[in-house]
Write an enzyme that holds these catalytic residues in place. Structure first.
Site, PDB file in Angstrom:
ATOM      1  NE  ARG A  21      -2.542  -1.709   3.228  1.00  0.00           N
ATOM      2  CZ  ARG A  21      -2.966  -1.711   4.489  1.00  0.00           C
ATOM      3  NH1 ARG A  21      -3.899  -0.882   4.878  1.00  0.00           N
ATOM      4  NH2 ARG A  21      -2.416  -2.538   5.363  1.00  0.00           N
ATOM      5  NE  ARG A 347      28.069  23.041  -1.321  1.00  0.00           N
ATOM      6  CZ  ARG A 347      28.928  23.151  -2.343  1.00  0.00           C
ATOM      7  NH1 ARG A 347      29.226  24.358  -2.818  1.00  0.00           N
ATOM      8  NH2 ARG A 347      29.480  22.092  -2.859  1.00  0.00           N
ATOM      9  CE1 TYR A 380      31.419  27.864  -2.456  1.00  0.00           C
ATOM     10  CE2 TYR A 380      33.346  28.371  -3.785  1.00  0.00           C
ATOM     11  CZ  TYR A 380      32.565  27.449  -3.107  1.00  0.00           C
ATOM     12  OH  TYR A 380      32.933  26.135  -3.077  1.00  0.00           O
TER      13      TYR A 380
HETATM   14 CA    CA Z   1      -0.936  -4.788   9.306  1.00  0.00          CA
END
Ligand code: CA
Ligand code: UD1
Length: 499
Positions: A21, A347, A380
């Site tokens: 599911r 980073r 940077y």
């Molecule tokens: Ca179940």
């Protein structure tokens, strides 16, 4: 038995099911809430009660699941279920493997069974189940809950005096039995010998043609054992994640509990509904979390630090009294009393020293910044090392990539760089060096030197009126009394960049 393994003889976690599911190429139990896979939550809860053995039964996507488990918990025993279906068969396989793996012979004592897809189950509830089971000398103790809608679950059958007599699967139940609202969570404590003996008699003679673990309750009673239930009021702890709707609901509830626990231990959370904290995060007292903050992974935040608003940190260490505003960071360390943000992208490998600053619109990566140094605006900094009390001017860039390899920039202490300085790595600036605005640093700068890149400015007088007639610029230039009707150029040749 070592003292740290003083819990039950074993925990068996069932994780062989397909989880269709979820509609996912990722096996269900590898889906995450609170920064951990569903199976990771099951392992964490199981380990809290310190079992002597921990076994997981796998089958669907066996290799993916097994390698994930081995990485999380190398001591766990991975057991393969054969093609006989059912929870009873799964437990039988685990018992056989545990008995075979232990040189002391067959397991004895308490065996706990749980599922790999019930992520809010706590070690505390498992401990309560085991304590009741052992104190009452039960053969089987099942964890149950009373639900408004019990559809699909096994129902708890009780005698008139309340004694638990068995479990009936939904598909096998009569209308009257389907009206029962007390459900089997699928989590149990068993006496190992009773479990082993009963499983030999469990058949697949039922609506689903499966070996039901639930049949063990009736068989244990028939053999004279005591069967009882621990009823939990907390339905979340027995709820499985079968589809993505349940996964999100369980994730939200997990987060609500995590955030509440941190508030109770001294963390200020201004807006719990928009604050997300993984199970693996650590916070000190008097941390303040502002709205829309997400803390993931191994993130730690020290005392008096303020994080947020609008900040996402993964594996980031925030030092005492630091401020991190509107920042996206991964794998970074922020020193005590340092400040980061707003609009900052940290980073991996960013290390900001005490009282340092990485300001607005900055990106950093693999850079060590010394105590008190400031990178205040627009730039940077990557593959670099910056000393202490250095001031990096507005718009500075480390040009670390030559199109093929990355190179390092090393900047000393007490350095002052002009706006728009570009460091063409590999390059070094000594302590106390300065650079002028727009400098392009291609060669090392000695300590205390001023580095300038000079290309002399050229003004062509009257150019706008001559070349852009009819524009607002030309009109304003004329109004400003620009008497030059024709272009006149003043020009001296520019020196080379190296001066
Ligand atoms: Ca179940
Ligand atoms: C089972 C119980 C049911 C209970 C419900 C709670 C049985 C027969 N029924 O229902 O009483 O109310 O759980 O959710 O036990 N699994 C295996 N191997 C198998 C089958 C299942 O490892 O062959 C694992 C699944 O991965 C899952 C768990 O066992 O973690 C439960 O399986 P699932 O099919 O969801 O439960 P049911 O059998 O429907």
């Amino acid at each position: 038995m070592s003292p740290e393994n003083s819990g039950p003889a074993a925990v068996i976690v069932l994780a062989a099911g397909a989880g269709t599911r979820m509609k996912s190429r990722t096996p269900k139990i590898l889906h995450e809430i609170g920064g951990r896979s569903l199976i990771g939550h099951a392992l964490a809860a199981a380990r809290t009660i310190a079992p002597r053995e921990l076994a997981l039964v796998v089958r669907h996507e066996r290799d993916l699941v097994a390698s994930h488990i081995a990485a999380l918990d190398p001591d766990a025993l991975i057991v393969d279920q054969d093609d006989v279906p059912g929870t009873g068969r799964a437990v039988e396989a685990a018992l056989e493997a545990l008995d075979a793996s232990d040189s002391r012979g067959p397991l004895s004592g308490t065996v706990v069974v749980t599922y790999g897809d019930v992520p809010l189950l706590t070690g505390a509830l498992l401990a309560e189940l085991v304590a009741t089971h052992e104190a009452d000398a039960n053969a089987v103790t099942v964890l149950t809950a009373v639900l408004d809608d019990a559809t699909g679950y096994g129902r708890i059958l009780r005698a008139a005096d309340g004694t638990v007599t068995g479990i009936r699967e939904h598909k096998d139940a009569t209308e009257a039995e389907r009206a029962i609202r007390e459900i089997n969570s699928g989590i149990y404590a068993f006496d190992a010998a009773v479990l082993r003996g009963a499983l030999m008699h469990v058949t697949t003679d039922n609506a689903q043609g499966e070996k039901y673990l639930t049949d063990v309750l009736g068989l244990a009673r028939a053999a004279g054992g005591r069967v009882a239930a621990v009823v939990t009021e907390d339905r979340w702890q027995v709820e499985g994640a079968n589809d993505r709707v349940q996964l999100a609901a369980l994730g939200a509830e997990h987060n609500r509990r995590t955030v509440e626990a941190w508030m109770r231990s001294g963390v200020t959370v201004v807006d719990p509904a928009t604050t997300w904290i993984d199970a693996t995060v650590t916070l000190d007292e008097d941390v303040r979390l502002l709205p829309n903050t997400q803390l993931h992974g191994a993130t730690t935040v020290a005392r008096d630090a303020v994080v947020g608003p609008d900040t996402t940190l993964t594996d980031v260490h925030v030092g005492e009294g630091a401020k991190v505003i509107r920042t996206h960071g991964t794998g970074a360390t922020i020193g005590a009393k340092a400040s980061v943000g707003p609009f900052t992208y940290l980073r991996p490998g960013t290390v900001l020293g005490e009282t340092g600053k990485i300001g607005a619109f900055y990106e950093t990566k693999n850079v060590t910044i010394g105590r008190g140094s400031k990178l205040s605006h627009l730039g940077y900094a990557g593959d670099a090392e910056i000393g202490e009390d250095t001031n990096i001017g507005c718009g500075n860039i480390t040009a670390n990539y030559d199109g093929d390899k990355k190179h390092r920039t090393v900047i000393g202490s007490g350095v002052r760089t002009g706006s728009n300085t570009v460091f063409v790595a590999p390059v070094k600036l000594g302590d106390g060096a300065y650079s002028g605005a727009g400098a392009v640093i291609r060669r090392d700068v000695p300590a205390g030197a001023l580095a300038l890149s000079l290309a002399e400015q050229r003004n062509t007088e009257g150019w706008v009126i001559a070349k852009r007639p009819g524009t607002i610029s030309a009109a304003l230039a004329a109004a400003a009394g620009s008497e030059a009707a024709a272009p006149a150029t003043s020009h001296t040749p520019a020196p080379t960049e190296e001066g």
